[in-house]
Design an enzyme around this catalytic site. Structure first.
Site, PDB file in Angstrom:
ATOM      1  N   LYS A 247       0.839  -1.186   0.000  1.00 54.99           N
ATOM      2  CA  LYS A 247       0.000   0.000   0.000  1.00 54.99           C
ATOM      3  C   LYS A 247       0.881   1.246   0.000  1.00 54.99           C
ATOM      4  O   LYS A 247       0.550   2.251  -0.588  1.00 54.99           O
ATOM      5  CB  LYS A 247      -0.903  -0.015   1.239  1.00 54.99           C
ATOM      6  CG  LYS A 247      -1.951  -1.113   1.150  1.00 54.99           C
ATOM      7  CD  LYS A 247      -2.152  -1.843   2.457  1.00 54.99           C
ATOM      8  CE  LYS A 247      -2.860  -3.165   2.257  1.00 54.99           C
ATOM      9  NZ  LYS A 247      -2.780  -4.042   3.415  1.00 54.99           N
TER      10      LYS A 247
HETATM   11  N1  GLU Z   1      -0.884  -8.292   8.807  1.00 57.20           N
HETATM   12  C1  GLU Z   1       0.286  -8.715   8.104  1.00 57.20           C
HETATM   13  C2  GLU Z   1       0.341  -8.034   6.741  1.00 57.20           C
HETATM   14  O1  GLU Z   1      -0.674  -7.571   6.249  1.00 57.20           O
HETATM   15  C3  GLU Z   1       0.328 -10.217   7.874  1.00 57.20           C
HETATM   16  C4  GLU Z   1       0.602 -10.921   9.119  1.00 57.20           C
HETATM   17  C5  GLU Z   1       0.666 -12.437   9.012  1.00 57.20           C
HETATM   18  O2  GLU Z   1       0.186 -13.045   8.033  1.00 57.20           O
HETATM   19  O3  GLU Z   1       1.167 -13.013   9.960  1.00 57.20           O
HETATM   20  O4  GLU Z   1       1.412  -7.965   6.182  1.00 57.20           O
END
Ligand code: GLU
Length: 309
Positions: A247
């Site tokens: 993003k």
């Molecule tokens: N929230 C993390 C991200 O969007 C991914 C975390 C995970 O898969 O452990 O990069």
């Protein structure tokens, strides 16, 4: 730590995968790859697939993006089981884990600021390898303190289902890391471990940008008495300049009205060689093919293998 079940409608003893996006913008090709890889690996093995919104870092959350991500997943036919879990509602669970780590003296308060640590060598994730100033008590107890996890000087090794063996010397390559920030927010590393355990996740398939976080998570699981899931890290999609699609680099969102081509490209990226005749098909048809043809062994190894063009 005690382990409440998050959702009683889900079965026990089954394979359970998950996709855990941070709602900081719409779903782009890089996150679609992680969603699709985790979905297909779980479904192909007859398992469940959960979605968790990683909105623990509240200031980074972009209003409306959680809903937009969920809508795109639905349009892609990536339908999840059970309710979506939101990290912003889980503070009490993270606090319980921190209390336990404090009780066992593994967590300690740290008053060092970013500026205090600016000149120290950095680990792979860009954070300074903590030199241990506060490990016997905060140097400036009057300042707001973060909480760090005390690490042993041992080598942690695990077998990644895609990338093979991965080893990390936690104390020297990462250093005592933050589990709750000085602003009071819990850190991703602690939240993800508590959530994966509470949700009964058995398979973590995600991007290789998180490979170097995995030893920290396995270590946290061990000290909290939680099970370790099977991990598989997918290659990361990079743009023509070699930057990870994100993003922050303004990766374009997936086209909700016609997500088929993006799904086809994601399968191709993951080495599954989908038939050309499906390249412009609807998502349902592409997923039907993918559910029966998906093979984890076909995924290219290496953490950054292709450009998105
Ligand atoms: N929230 C993390 C991200 O969007 C991914 C975390 C995970 O898969 O452990 O990069």
């Amino acid at each position: 730590m005690d382990k409440p079940s998050v959702d009683k409608t889900l079965s026990t003893g089954r394979i359970r995968g998950r996709f855990a996006p941070s709602p900081t913008g719409p779903l782009h090709f890089g996150s679609l790859v992680a969603a699709l890889g985790s979905f297909l690996e779980a479904r192909r093995r007859g398992g469940e697939w959960l979605v968790r919104m990683e909105d623990v870092d509240v200031p980074r959350t972009v209003p409306g993006s959680a809903e937009a991500i969920l809508r795109t997943l639905e349009r892609c036919g990536l339908l999840w089981d059970g309710p979506v879990l939101y990290q912003s509602q889980r503070t009490a669970r993270y606090q319980a884990a921190l209390d336990e780590l404090q009780r066992t003296r593994l967590a300690y308060p740290c008053s060092c600021t970013r500026r205090d640590l600016a000149d120290y060598p950095r680990g792979r994730d860009g954070a300074p390898i903590y030199p241990g100033y506060c490990c016997n008590g905060p140097r400036h107890p009057d300042r707001p303190c973060a909480m760090r996890l005390r690490l042993p000087d041992t080598l942690l090794t695990f077998q990644d289902a895609i990338q093979g063996e991965y080893r990390q010397q936690l104390a020297t390559e990462v250093g005592d890391f933050v589990i709750r920030r000085a602003d009071g927010l819990f850190a991703y590393q602690l939240a993800v471990v508590v959530d994966d355990a509470d949700q009964g996740v058995t398979e973590v398939i995600r991007g290789s940008d998180l490979l170097d976080s995995t030893p920290r998570q396995i270590y946290l699981q061990r000290v909290l008495g939680l099970p370790t899931p099977r991990y598989g890290h997918l290659p990361v999609v990079v743009d023509t300049h070699g930057n990870k699609l994100s993003k922050q680099t303004h990766a374009p969102p997936i086209d909700d009205r016609n997500p088929g081509p993006a799904l086809w490209n994601a399968l191709e990226f993951l080495g599954q060689s989908p038939p050309l005749k499906l390249a412009n098909s609807r998502s349902g048809e592409i997923l039907d093919w993918a559910r029966t043809h998906w093979r984890l062994e076909k995924i290219p190894t290496g953490v950054q293998v292709r450009s998105s063009g």
